[in-house]
Design a protein around this motif. Structure first.
Motif, PDB file in Angstrom:
ATOM      1  N   CYS A 112     132.381  28.934 102.209  1.00 36.37           N
ATOM      2  CA  CYS A 112     133.470  28.068 101.678  1.00 36.37           C
ATOM      3  C   CYS A 112     133.674  28.470 100.140  1.00 36.37           C
ATOM      4  O   CYS A 112     134.767  28.303  99.760  1.00 36.37           O
ATOM      5  CB  CYS A 112     132.754  26.480 101.825  1.00 36.37           C
ATOM      6  SG  CYS A 112     132.392  26.206 103.490  1.00 36.37           S
ATOM      7  N   THR A 156     134.993  27.696 109.054  1.00 36.78           N
ATOM      8  CA  THR A 156     134.223  26.166 109.129  1.00 36.78           C
ATOM      9  C   THR A 156     133.033  26.472 108.706  1.00 36.78           C
ATOM     10  O   THR A 156     132.446  27.483 108.517  1.00 36.78           O
ATOM     11  CB  THR A 156     133.942  26.159 110.749  1.00 36.78           C
ATOM     12  OG1 THR A 156     135.108  26.042 111.349  1.00 36.78           O
ATOM     13  CG2 THR A 156     133.415  24.685 110.913  1.00 36.78           C
ATOM     14  N   CYS A 157     132.644  25.418 107.692  1.00 36.94           N
ATOM     15  CA  CYS A 157     131.297  25.370 106.902  1.00 36.94           C
ATOM     16  C   CYS A 157     130.215  25.741 107.865  1.00 36.94           C
ATOM     17  O   CYS A 157     130.154  25.142 108.896  1.00 36.94           O
ATOM     18  CB  CYS A 157     131.469  24.246 106.072  1.00 36.94           C
ATOM     19  SG  CYS A 157     129.750  23.923 105.114  1.00 36.94           S
ATOM     20  N   ASP A 194     128.570  22.661 109.217  1.00 31.11           N
ATOM     21  CA  ASP A 194     129.244  21.832 110.385  1.00 31.11           C
ATOM     22  C   ASP A 194     128.961  22.582 111.457  1.00 31.11           C
ATOM     23  O   ASP A 194     129.351  22.152 112.574  1.00 31.11           O
ATOM     24  CB  ASP A 194     130.440  21.873 110.065  1.00 31.11           C
ATOM     25  CG  ASP A 194     131.051  20.798 108.938  1.00 31.11           C
ATOM     26  OD1 ASP A 194     130.513  19.874 108.817  1.00 31.11           O
ATOM     27  OD2 ASP A 194     131.941  21.130 108.183  1.00 31.11           O
ATOM     28  N   CYS A 208     124.972  30.946 103.958  1.00 28.78           N
ATOM     29  CA  CYS A 208     125.325  30.939 105.412  1.00 28.78           C
ATOM     30  C   CYS A 208     124.234  31.928 106.275  1.00 28.78           C
ATOM     31  O   CYS A 208     124.146  31.542 107.294  1.00 28.78           O
ATOM     32  CB  CYS A 208     126.598  31.538 105.509  1.00 28.78           C
ATOM     33  SG  CYS A 208     127.912  30.506 104.629  1.00 28.78           S
ATOM     34  N   LYS A 216     134.019  20.072  98.706  1.00 29.29           N
ATOM     35  CA  LYS A 216     134.030  19.111  99.780  1.00 29.29           C
ATOM     36  C   LYS A 216     135.204  18.795 100.452  1.00 29.29           C
ATOM     37  O   LYS A 216     135.292  18.983 101.828  1.00 29.29           O
ATOM     38  CB  LYS A 216     133.622  17.820  99.173  1.00 29.29           C
ATOM     39  CG  LYS A 216     133.615  16.558 100.305  1.00 29.29           C
ATOM     40  CD  LYS A 216     132.987  15.211  99.714  1.00 29.29           C
ATOM     41  CE  LYS A 216     134.154  14.815  98.814  1.00 29.29           C
ATOM     42  NZ  LYS A 216     133.638  13.493  98.347  1.00 29.29           N
ATOM     43  N   ARG A 256     135.716  21.996 102.951  1.00 30.04           N
ATOM     44  CA  ARG A 256     134.869  21.990 104.263  1.00 30.04           C
ATOM     45  C   ARG A 256     135.462  20.716 105.254  1.00 30.04           C
ATOM     46  O   ARG A 256     135.504  21.194 106.576  1.00 30.04           O
ATOM     47  CB  ARG A 256     133.415  21.651 103.740  1.00 30.04           C
ATOM     48  CG  ARG A 256     132.604  22.421 103.050  1.00 30.04           C
ATOM     49  CD  ARG A 256     131.552  21.942 102.478  1.00 30.04           C
ATOM     50  NE  ARG A 256     130.552  22.948 101.951  1.00 30.04           N
ATOM     51  CZ  ARG A 256     129.461  22.715 101.097  1.00 30.04           C
ATOM     52  NH1 ARG A 256     129.172  21.451 100.662  1.00 30.04           N
ATOM     53  NH2 ARG A 256     128.623  23.781 100.700  1.00 30.04           N
ATOM     54  N   ARG A 315     137.106  21.860 109.164  1.00 32.11           N
ATOM     55  CA  ARG A 315     136.311  21.459 110.426  1.00 32.11           C
ATOM     56  C   ARG A 315     137.105  21.639 111.675  1.00 32.11           C
ATOM     57  O   ARG A 315     138.125  21.440 111.840  1.00 32.11           O
ATOM     58  CB  ARG A 315     135.752  19.917 110.217  1.00 32.11           C
ATOM     59  CG  ARG A 315     134.728  19.860 109.213  1.00 32.11           C
ATOM     60  CD  ARG A 315     134.429  18.263 108.955  1.00 32.11           C
ATOM     61  NE  ARG A 315     133.382  18.224 108.173  1.00 32.11           N
ATOM     62  CZ  ARG A 315     132.959  16.842 107.529  1.00 32.11           C
ATOM     63  NH1 ARG A 315     133.614  15.776 107.786  1.00 32.11           N
ATOM     64  NH2 ARG A 315     131.989  17.044 106.475  1.00 32.11           N
TER      65      ARG A 315
END
Length: 218
Positions: A9, A38-39, A42, A59, A211, A214, A218
């Motif tokens: 991200c 996608t983070c 998540d 990651c 934030k 992210r 999602r």
């Protein structure tokens, strides 16, 4: 094996163009692959036997820990081993290193970053508390302490750096070192001979943008 590229991200917010350059490096090594936005927090759904290629230590840690039926490849390690990547030459300039919280306890990251700097002809001047004895830039306190105390932690950590130029491999560390009056040098910018830019609106804006990214992906 299926390969997928996860730029992280923070890199996508900081500089999507850099993320594209790194993907080209990854595809030259492993073949064409999709990009995962996608983070990692998540926990995106991944097929078994997928190899996640990422330049992000956070990651890489989460995927190799949580996805037991998949594998990971830390892309900066791939570049460090490369015999074809064209490393820029910085002429022996001295820089210190702010090791990221997600990487400073693991020799994979510590050795990879220092190998990359050696290949770019950068002389490392370590802080007294560096590597496995290193300290957070202050970002870990964001949202847990009042903002002024977070910023003070960032200034204190930056003051411990022997050199004005400080190599970081976490984009949040860019903000911490800049706030403390140092000149942050993001490892990915260094690899492609580019200048490192700080988030001009400050750490609150940076964290809110992170934030929002992210949530959106999602």
């Amino acid at each position: 094996m299926k390969y997928i590229y996860a730029p992280g991200c923070a890199l996508m917010i900081y500089n999507p163009r850099l993320a594209d350059k790194l993907k080209a490096v990854a595809e030259a090594e492993f073949g064409k692959m999709d990009t995962l936005l996608t983070c990692c927090f998540d926990q995106p759904a991944l097929d078994p036997d997928t190899c996640i290629v990422t330049p992000c230590s956070t990651c890489n840690n989460r995927y190799r820990t949580l996805y037991k039926d998949c594998t990971t490849q830390y892309l900066l390690e791939t570049i460090a081993r490369s015999t074809t990547f064209e490393f820029p030459d910085y002429g022996g300039v001295e820089m210190s290193i702010q090791d990221t919280c997600s990487g400073r306890t693991d020799d994979l990251y510590l050795s990879t970053i220092r190998t990359l700097l050696e290949k770019m002809n950068i002389r490392v001047v370590e802080a007294e508390k560096s590597g496995k004895k290193g300290k957070c830039c202050g970002q870990v306190f964001y949202g847990k302490l009042p903002l002024e105390k977070v910023e003070n932690q960032m200034r204190l950590r930056a003051e411990e750096m022997p050199c004005r130029d400080v190599v970081v491999y976490c984009t949040s560390c860019i903000q911490g070192m800049a706030l403390g009056g140092k000149r942050p040098r993001y490892i990915l910018d260094l690899l492609f001979n580019e200048e490192t830019s700080s988030h001009k609106d400050g750490i609150v804006s940076w964290n809110e943008t992170l934030k929002d990214f992210r949530v959106h992906n999602r």
